[in-house]
Design a protein around this motif. Structure first.
Motif, PDB file in Angstrom:
ATOM      1  N   GLN A  81       0.827  -1.202   0.000  1.00 46.84           N
ATOM      2  CA  GLN A  81       0.000   0.000   0.000  1.00 46.84           C
ATOM      3  C   GLN A  81       0.864   1.256   0.000  1.00 46.84           C
ATOM      4  OE1 GLN A  81      -3.932  -1.770   2.361  1.00 46.84           O
ATOM      5  NE2 GLN A  81      -3.028   0.146   2.993  1.00 46.84           N
ATOM      6  N   ALA A  82       1.915   1.260   0.811  1.00 47.56           N
ATOM      7  CA  ALA A  82       2.791   2.427   0.856  1.00 47.56           C
ATOM      8  C   ALA A  82       3.509   2.621  -0.478  1.00 47.56           C
ATOM      9  CB  ALA A  82       3.806   2.281   1.986  1.00 47.56           C
ATOM     10  N   ALA A  83       3.961   1.534  -1.094  1.00 47.03           N
ATOM     11  CA  ALA A  83       4.625   1.646  -2.397  1.00 47.03           C
ATOM     12  C   ALA A  83       3.650   2.141  -3.458  1.00 47.03           C
ATOM     13  CB  ALA A  83       5.214   0.297  -2.803  1.00 47.03           C
ATOM     14  N   THR A  84       2.402   1.691  -3.388  1.00 44.86           N
ATOM     15  CA  THR A  84       1.398   2.153  -4.344  1.00 44.86           C
ATOM     16  C   THR A  84       1.195   3.656  -4.237  1.00 44.86           C
ATOM     17  OG1 THR A  84       0.241   0.021  -4.258  1.00 44.86           O
ATOM     18  CG2 THR A  84      -1.002   1.910  -5.087  1.00 44.86           C
ATOM     19  N   PRO A 140       6.862  -1.929  -7.155  1.00 49.04           N
ATOM     20  CA  PRO A 140       8.033  -1.368  -6.494  1.00 49.04           C
ATOM     21  C   PRO A 140       7.874   0.141  -6.324  1.00 49.04           C
ATOM     22  CG  PRO A 140       8.539  -1.845  -8.795  1.00 49.04           C
ATOM     23  CD  PRO A 140       7.155  -2.370  -8.533  1.00 49.04           C
ATOM     24  N   PRO A 141       8.365   0.710  -5.233  1.00 47.72           N
ATOM     25  CA  PRO A 141       8.214   2.147  -5.031  1.00 47.72           C
ATOM     26  C   PRO A 141       9.036   2.941  -6.042  1.00 47.72           C
ATOM     27  CG  PRO A 141       9.678   1.219  -3.377  1.00 47.72           C
ATOM     28  CD  PRO A 141       9.101   0.059  -4.135  1.00 47.72           C
ATOM     29  N   VAL A 142       8.565   4.151  -6.324  1.00 48.51           N
ATOM     30  CA  VAL A 142       9.313   5.016  -7.222  1.00 48.51           C
ATOM     31  C   VAL A 142      10.465   5.682  -6.479  1.00 48.51           C
ATOM     32  CG1 VAL A 142       7.882   7.076  -6.820  1.00 48.51           C
ATOM     33  CG2 VAL A 142       9.051   6.797  -9.007  1.00 48.51           C
ATOM     34  N   THR A 143      10.347   5.839  -5.172  1.00 44.42           N
ATOM     35  CA  THR A 143      11.423   6.407  -4.361  1.00 44.42           C
ATOM     36  C   THR A 143      12.444   5.323  -4.066  1.00 44.42           C
ATOM     37  OG1 THR A 143       9.904   7.974  -3.318  1.00 44.42           O
ATOM     38  CG2 THR A 143      11.983   7.553  -2.182  1.00 44.42           C
ATOM     39  N   HIS A 144      13.702   5.607  -4.370  1.00 47.23           N
ATOM     40  CA  HIS A 144      14.761   4.621  -4.142  1.00 47.23           C
ATOM     41  C   HIS A 144      14.802   4.221  -2.676  1.00 47.23           C
ATOM     42  CE1 HIS A 144      18.492   2.469  -4.755  1.00 47.23           C
ATOM     43  NE2 HIS A 144      19.031   3.127  -3.727  1.00 47.23           N
ATOM     44  N   GLY A 145      14.698   2.927  -2.414  1.00 45.11           N
ATOM     45  CA  GLY A 145      14.704   2.441  -1.045  1.00 45.11           C
ATOM     46  C   GLY A 145      13.365   2.493  -0.353  1.00 45.11           C
ATOM     47  N   GLY A 146      12.348   3.007  -1.053  1.00 48.73           N
ATOM     48  CA  GLY A 146      11.018   3.113  -0.472  1.00 48.73           C
ATOM     49  C   GLY A 146      10.767   4.483   0.114  1.00 48.73           C
TER      50      GLY A 146
END
Length: 295
Positions: A88-91, A160-166
């Protein structure tokens, strides 16, 4: 004075019959120049304000804004299975273009823990487990993880998140356990009602608990603060000492924020204990009277 990024909590009890009112307020916050909006995490009616799922509401806010950062303040990690939390956070990180800051806490409400079937005595251990698993899912494809509550074997996170490392994780809480958690998993620490002395004390304790001073220096220090602007009635009592005292002026509020900034705080979320119909007036007062004094 170091730059202090000001945000506002979307916590008031918004009218159910106008579900877009909170979204209009968020859009207005962006236009007024606020850095972020924040949403708390309650599952049962608190009688205190907006009791929604923060990731759901902030997803809607992401759709009506373009620059505004999105903060969970704070999300109770033990309520969410680790894989669900990570996905959910990655979305939200993806659909917002990397604007999510994941404020995380262990929670406290025994009624909510009982309702979700999670023993409250496990909340610290589950928070650590879920954060470690989420970090593994955000950084490794496929991910393997073995924890007391989560087991992953060659897991590919759905998105996968767009921010590197989440998304950046800000760990909430003033206890030593919370500070250790921030050092281990966090990109920042998030407090509640902290004054300048509290910020200095947190920095001292972080250095005492850390094995690496550089790790402490990398942490963002953020906190919620309470404010009822003059001329606007409070809908509920302030949960803590309000900025500028019980009779605030723009100068007193700016001075209090300046003291926080000088102490090392870089992000401040303003929690406004006012009725929903007064939120935008309160934000406009802050933007026109207080923000110029912080520039």
């Amino acid at each position: 004075m170091p730059l202090l990024r000001l945000g506002v909590s979307l916590q008031p009890r918004w009218p159910i019959e106008d579900g877009t009112a909170v979204l209009r307020a968020a859009s207005n916050a962006e236009q007024l120049g606020f850095d972020h909006v924040a949403v708390g995490n309650r599952l049962l009616d608190s009688g205190f304000g907006l009791d929604t799922d923060p990731l759901v509401l902030l997803s809607a806010v992401a759709g009506v804004t373009t620059r505004l950062r999105l903060l969970t303040s704070v999300l109770v990690a033990p309520y969410y299975p680790a894989l669900v939390l990570a996905n959910q956070a990655a979305t939200l990180d993806v659909v917002s273009g990397g604007r999510l800051f994941l404020g995380i806490g262990t929670g406290w409400n025994p009624d909510e823990f009982e309702a979700v079937g999670v023993p409250s005595r496990e909340r610290g251990a589950r928070t650590d487990d879920h954060l470690a698993a989420a970090k593994a899912l955000w950084t490794t494809r496929p991910a393997d993880f073995e924890g007391p509550f989560t087991r992953l074997r060659a897991a590919h996170l759905g998105v996968p998140p767009v921010t590197h490392g989440g998304p950046p994780v800000w760990v909430g809480g003033h206890s030593d356990a919370a500070l250790r958690r921030a050092l281990r998993f966090g990109d920042g620490w998030y407090g509640t009602g902290a004054d300048a002395a509290d910020i200095a004390d947190v920095q001292r304790r972080l250095r005492e608990l850390a094995t690496d001073d550089e790790r402490v220096e990398r942490l963002t220090l953020a906190s919620a603060a309470f404010l009822t602007p003059p001329g606007i009635p409070a809908a509920v009592p302030s949960p803590g000492e309000p900025l500028g005292g019980v009779s605030p002026t723009a100068t007193r509020v700016a001075d209090a924020l300046g003291e926080l900034s000088e102490a090392g705080l870089t992000v401040c979320t303003l929690w406004l204990p006012v009725a929903a119909e007064h939120v935008e007036k309160a934000m406009e007062w802050i933007a026109s009277e207080v923000m110029p004094q912080l520039a």
